[in-house]
Design a protein around this motif. Sequence first.
Motif, PDB file in Angstrom:
ATOM      1  N   GLU A  93      64.084  39.830  59.387  1.00  0.00           N
ATOM      2  CA  GLU A  93      65.391  39.459  59.380  1.00  0.00           C
ATOM      3  C   GLU A  93      65.468  37.931  58.982  1.00  0.00           C
ATOM      4  O   GLU A  93      66.282  37.473  58.456  1.00  0.00           O
ATOM      5  N   GLY A  94      64.701  36.986  59.740  1.00  0.00           N
ATOM      6  CA  GLY A  94      64.364  35.437  59.619  1.00  0.00           C
ATOM      7  C   GLY A  94      64.346  35.416  58.112  1.00  0.00           C
ATOM      8  O   GLY A  94      64.925  34.673  57.713  1.00  0.00           O
ATOM      9  N   ARG A  95      63.676  35.920  57.541  1.00  0.00           N
ATOM     10  CA  ARG A  95      63.255  35.901  56.110  1.00  0.00           C
ATOM     11  C   ARG A  95      64.388  36.287  55.266  1.00  0.00           C
ATOM     12  O   ARG A  95      64.864  35.386  54.335  1.00  0.00           O
ATOM     13  N   VAL A  96      65.041  37.446  55.610  1.00  0.00           N
ATOM     14  CA  VAL A  96      66.153  37.814  54.861  1.00  0.00           C
ATOM     15  C   VAL A  96      67.464  36.752  54.952  1.00  0.00           C
ATOM     16  O   VAL A  96      68.017  36.525  53.706  1.00  0.00           O
ATOM     17  N   LEU A  97      67.589  36.395  56.085  1.00  0.00           N
ATOM     18  CA  LEU A  97      68.700  35.211  56.350  1.00  0.00           C
ATOM     19  C   LEU A  97      68.467  34.079  55.710  1.00  0.00           C
ATOM     20  O   LEU A  97      69.285  33.329  55.286  1.00  0.00           O
ATOM     21  N   ASN A  98      67.139  33.564  55.997  1.00  0.00           N
ATOM     22  CA  ASN A  98      66.903  31.986  55.008  1.00  0.00           C
ATOM     23  C   ASN A  98      66.852  32.366  53.374  1.00  0.00           C
ATOM     24  O   ASN A  98      67.543  31.691  52.889  1.00  0.00           O
ATOM     25  N   ARG A  99      66.569  33.425  53.009  1.00  0.00           N
ATOM     26  CA  ARG A  99      66.753  33.972  51.554  1.00  0.00           C
ATOM     27  C   ARG A  99      67.977  34.000  51.350  1.00  0.00           C
ATOM     28  O   ARG A  99      68.321  33.186  50.125  1.00  0.00           O
ATOM     29  N   ASP A 100      68.877  34.647  51.786  1.00  0.00           N
ATOM     30  CA  ASP A 100      70.091  34.961  51.496  1.00  0.00           C
ATOM     31  C   ASP A 100      71.197  33.596  51.799  1.00  0.00           C
ATOM     32  O   ASP A 100      72.062  33.571  50.702  1.00  0.00           O
ATOM     33  N   TYR A 101      70.862  32.895  52.378  1.00  0.00           N
ATOM     34  CA  TYR A 101      71.734  31.774  52.829  1.00  0.00           C
ATOM     35  C   TYR A 101      71.266  30.364  52.483  1.00  0.00           C
ATOM     36  O   TYR A 101      72.206  29.521  52.342  1.00  0.00           O
ATOM     37  N   ARG A 102      69.947  30.402  52.315  1.00  0.00           N
ATOM     38  CA  ARG A 102      69.167  29.046  51.914  1.00  0.00           C
ATOM     39  C   ARG A 102      68.533  29.131  50.544  1.00  0.00           C
ATOM     40  O   ARG A 102      67.881  28.100  50.424  1.00  0.00           O
TER      41      ARG A 102
ATOM     42  N   LYS B 183      65.541  30.317  50.153  1.00  0.00           N
ATOM     43  CA  LYS B 183      64.128  30.106  50.384  1.00  0.00           C
ATOM     44  C   LYS B 183      63.466  31.228  51.266  1.00  0.00           C
ATOM     45  O   LYS B 183      63.997  31.941  52.278  1.00  0.00           O
ATOM     46  N   ASP B 184      62.525  31.833  50.660  1.00  0.00           N
ATOM     47  CA  ASP B 184      62.178  33.316  50.792  1.00  0.00           C
ATOM     48  C   ASP B 184      60.957  33.327  51.645  1.00  0.00           C
ATOM     49  O   ASP B 184      60.124  33.662  51.390  1.00  0.00           O
ATOM     50  N   TYR B 185      61.338  33.046  52.901  1.00  0.00           N
ATOM     51  CA  TYR B 185      60.299  32.966  53.932  1.00  0.00           C
ATOM     52  C   TYR B 185      60.963  32.778  55.519  1.00  0.00           C
ATOM     53  O   TYR B 185      62.101  32.247  55.454  1.00  0.00           O
ATOM     54  N   ALA B 186      60.457  33.335  56.375  1.00  0.00           N
ATOM     55  CA  ALA B 186      61.130  33.312  57.732  1.00  0.00           C
ATOM     56  C   ALA B 186      61.076  31.435  58.113  1.00  0.00           C
ATOM     57  O   ALA B 186      59.798  31.074  58.192  1.00  0.00           O
ATOM     58  N   THR B 187      62.030  31.073  58.768  1.00  0.00           N
ATOM     59  CA  THR B 187      62.001  29.906  59.441  1.00  0.00           C
ATOM     60  C   THR B 187      62.302  29.890  61.093  1.00  0.00           C
ATOM     61  O   THR B 187      62.609  30.904  61.517  1.00  0.00           O
ATOM     62  N   ASN B 188      61.896  28.597  61.573  1.00  0.00           N
ATOM     63  CA  ASN B 188      62.195  28.678  62.928  1.00  0.00           C
ATOM     64  C   ASN B 188      63.470  28.757  63.414  1.00  0.00           C
ATOM     65  O   ASN B 188      63.803  29.659  64.300  1.00  0.00           O
ATOM     66  N   VAL B 189      64.441  28.240  62.981  1.00  0.00           N
ATOM     67  CA  VAL B 189      65.952  28.141  63.424  1.00  0.00           C
ATOM     68  C   VAL B 189      66.702  27.932  62.103  1.00  0.00           C
ATOM     69  O   VAL B 189      66.613  27.119  61.420  1.00  0.00           O
ATOM     70  N   LEU B 190      67.530  28.711  62.179  1.00  0.00           N
ATOM     71  CA  LEU B 190      68.832  28.626  61.189  1.00  0.00           C
ATOM     72  C   LEU B 190      70.213  28.437  61.876  1.00  0.00           C
ATOM     73  O   LEU B 190      70.440  29.053  63.078  1.00  0.00           O
ATOM     74  N   THR B 191      71.043  27.706  61.489  1.00  0.00           N
ATOM     75  CA  THR B 191      72.400  27.341  62.192  1.00  0.00           C
ATOM     76  C   THR B 191      73.434  27.613  60.984  1.00  0.00           C
ATOM     77  O   THR B 191      73.294  27.280  60.087  1.00  0.00           O
ATOM     78  N   PHE B 192      74.255  28.280  61.558  1.00  0.00           N
ATOM     79  CA  PHE B 192      75.572  28.846  61.001  1.00  0.00           C
ATOM     80  C   PHE B 192      76.727  28.291  61.563  1.00  0.00           C
ATOM     81  O   PHE B 192      76.952  28.736  62.708  1.00  0.00           O
ATOM     82  N   THR B 193      77.596  27.387  61.112  1.00  0.00           N
ATOM     83  CA  THR B 193      78.469  26.856  61.651  1.00  0.00           C
ATOM     84  C   THR B 193      80.022  27.354  60.890  1.00  0.00           C
ATOM     85  O   THR B 193      79.716  27.620  59.672  1.00  0.00           O
ATOM     86  N   PHE B 194      81.049  27.608  61.514  1.00  0.00           N
ATOM     87  CA  PHE B 194      82.216  28.266  61.037  1.00  0.00           C
ATOM     88  C   PHE B 194      83.218  27.147  60.858  1.00  0.00           C
ATOM     89  O   PHE B 194      84.319  27.485  60.391  1.00  0.00           O
TER      90      PHE B 194
END
Length: 158
Positions: free
Chosen positions: A50-59, A61-72
């Motif tokens: 899930e970390g990889r998919v989110l990082n790929r779809d939103y940033r 970058k096709d790898y899992a990263t430690n923390v992702l921040t989504f601000t509204f």
Amino acid sequence: MSRKLKLAVQVETAATGLPGKTQLKQWAEAALQAKVKQAEVTVRIVDAEEGRVLNRDYRGKDYATNVLTFTFEDDLPDIPGLPLLGDLVLCAPVVAAEAEAQGKPLAAHYCHLLVHGMLHLQGYDHLDDAEAEVMEALETQIVTTLGYDDPYRDDETP
């Protein structure tokens, strides 16, 4: 008006050693700057896929990263008194691997990454050296106040 944080926690991983909601809330509250009167944040702890998919779809970058921040904030009208709204995604296997590689206690690394993400939610960034210096100083102050070592300390430096 006192600062208030509504924190939701979602755990979507079988990883062990995860911080609990009380600990996450303590860390998140410590990272809230004085200008923030109210905040509503979701912390989601995920596996590598899930970390990889989110990082790929939103940033992109096709790898899992430690923390992702989504601000509204960018998606909402400018309404006075609107709380700080956002999501933080922590990738448990990446956090654990980094903590081990850096010789840090797992809880200390989770604390640092949660504080880092909370600062991003509040508009802090590290795109250039000056921004990075400000953000890292704040992270160090908050994390050490919470009883952990300076996350940027290099134990190999004499």
